[in-house]
Each structure stands twice: as C-alpha cells, then as structure tokens.
Write an enzyme that holds these catalytic residues in place. Structure first.
Site, PDB file in Angstrom:
ATOM      1  N   CYS A  14      -9.981   0.831  14.037  1.00  0.00           N
ATOM      2  CA  CYS A  14     -10.458   0.978  12.744  1.00  0.00           C
ATOM      3  C   CYS A  14     -10.632   2.250  12.401  1.00  0.00           C
ATOM      4  O   CYS A  14      -9.912   2.506  11.044  1.00  0.00           O
ATOM      5  CB  CYS A  14     -11.425  -0.012  12.271  1.00  0.00           C
ATOM      6  N   HIS A 119     -16.842  -1.109  12.108  1.00  0.00           N
ATOM      7  CA  HIS A 119     -15.706  -1.280  11.497  1.00  0.00           C
ATOM      8  C   HIS A 119     -15.484  -0.562  10.150  1.00  0.00           C
ATOM      9  O   HIS A 119     -16.314  -0.315   9.214  1.00  0.00           O
ATOM     10  CB  HIS A 119     -15.273  -2.859  11.092  1.00  0.00           C
ATOM     11  N   ASN A 134      -8.185  -1.842   3.944  1.00  0.00           N
ATOM     12  CA  ASN A 134      -8.854  -2.437   5.087  1.00  0.00           C
ATOM     13  C   ASN A 134      -7.754  -2.685   5.689  1.00  0.00           C
ATOM     14  O   ASN A 134      -6.798  -3.630   5.633  1.00  0.00           O
ATOM     15  CB  ASN A 134      -9.712  -3.682   4.538  1.00  0.00           C
TER      16      ASN A 134
END
Length: 216
Positions: A14, A119, A134
């Site tokens: 991520c 994250h 995202n």
C-alpha cells in the site's frame, strides 16, 4: 475518470500504491522503497554504533527487525517521507498544533496521505475536484468540497494519521484534463473485496436487485 492513475492493492504494497497514486504514475517500485528502507536502517545502525559496538544497546538493536520495512511489503512513514523528498515534497501532520494554527481550509491543499494500522492511501485534488485514491477501492472515489473536511474528520475519529503534502506535485495527464472539466460519479467504487463478493453472489443467485452502493 479514465485519465486518473489508480494503482490497486497488491499484497501489502500500500505504501507503493499510495505514493504512485499521489504522483499519478509508476514512480516507485518495491525495490526502490526497499533501497530507501535499507539506507535508513544503515543510518540508524551507524548512530547506534556511536555509543559503542560492544554495548548492550547496540547488540539489542542488531537483533531487532527493521522498523522501516518488513517482509509483507510494509514501509514506514520515514521511507515515504524520504521518497517524497526526492520530488521536493514534504509531509506535515494534519492535526499538529503547527498546522492547525494556520487555519487553512482543507480544500485549499493539494493532497493528503492517510495511515491506519499499516495501510497507506492518498486523497488528491485533480483539477478542481478531490478524489479518494485508496488502493483498496475498485477505482477513484469522487469527494465533494463540502464533504472533504467531514471525511478527514471521520478518518481522524477512526484513528487515522493524516499528513498534508506540501510542494509542487509532478505534472500529470489527469490534472491537465480535469483542469478544464468536472466529472460526475453515478456509482461509488466498491472495496475490492466487496466487488469480488458481489460478482460471486451474482453468479450464484442471478442479478443483484439492491441498486448502486451508496458508499460514503
């Protein structure tokens, strides 16, 4: 929306997705970020060695895993900060006293990166509109100006750390296109897992009659 670069989640990368979605291109690979992490590890090791390589603190440090990366693909805020510094960009903690004293309306910023439980993801302005990039979503999510502050407040309430991006972001196709047009989003993107579950339900039980996902 097709012009917006949106790197979807692979493994636990991520941090890479967050950076590339922020910069709107394939600027960083896991190898690039690992190199930065190893450099930070070595700098930390050298600082610890100044206290004596025979010291208990130094031996303990050598036995500990890296705080800048792990085998899953997680990278620390220090790695992200150093990666952005290459582009002349810096991070400012959104809820810090220093930043809050400036009383800047969030819609006047250019981008934010957010972190919670390892994250990372990007919220960026392209043209005159804001997008949630995202990597866990199936695509970019349009965020209205009126909702942006509420969205950031909601993330803070959920425990997210939010950082403001300062500096000049590299030019990108989406910025050039959206500078002259506004997009509308009829249906919010789903979380990638929800999309897969939805496909499975449709294949087993026929078309879904529940209507579009309302999202946030």
């Amino acid at each position: 929306m097709d012009s917006i670069f949106h790197e979807k989640q692979e493994g636990s990368l991520c941090a890479q997705h967050c950076l590339n979605n922020l910069l709107q291109g394939e600027y960083f690979t896991p190898v690039d970020l690992s190199s930065i992490a190893h450099q930070l590890d070595e700098e930390e090791r050298m600082r610890m060695a100044e206290g004596g390589m025979a010291s208990e603190e130094y031996r303990t440090f050598l036995q500990q895993p890296s705080g800048n990366m792990d085998d899953s693909g997680f990278f620390s805020i220090q790695v992200i900060s150093n990666a952005l510094r290459v582009w002349g960009l810096e991070l400012i903690l959104f809820n810090s006293r220093e930043y809050q004293s400036l009383m800047i309306n969030p819609i006047n910023e250019k981008a934010f990166i957010c972190n919670y439980k390892e994250h990372w993801f990007t919220i960026r302005k392209l043209g005159q509109q804001w997008f949630n990039l995202n990597s866990l979503l199936t695509g970019p999510e349009l965020i209205s100006d009126t909702y942006l502050a509420l969205f950031l407040a909601q993330l803070q309430q959920e425990g997210y750390s939010i950082f403001v991006i300062r500096g000049n972001l590299p030019e990108c196709e989406a910025e050039q296109i959206l500078a002259f047009m506004r997009v509308q989003q009829q249906q919010r993107p789903r979380l990638i897992g929800e999309e897969e579950a939805q496909t499975t339900r449709v294949s087993h039980s026929g078309p879904d009659r529940s209507g579009p996902w309302s999202g946030r």
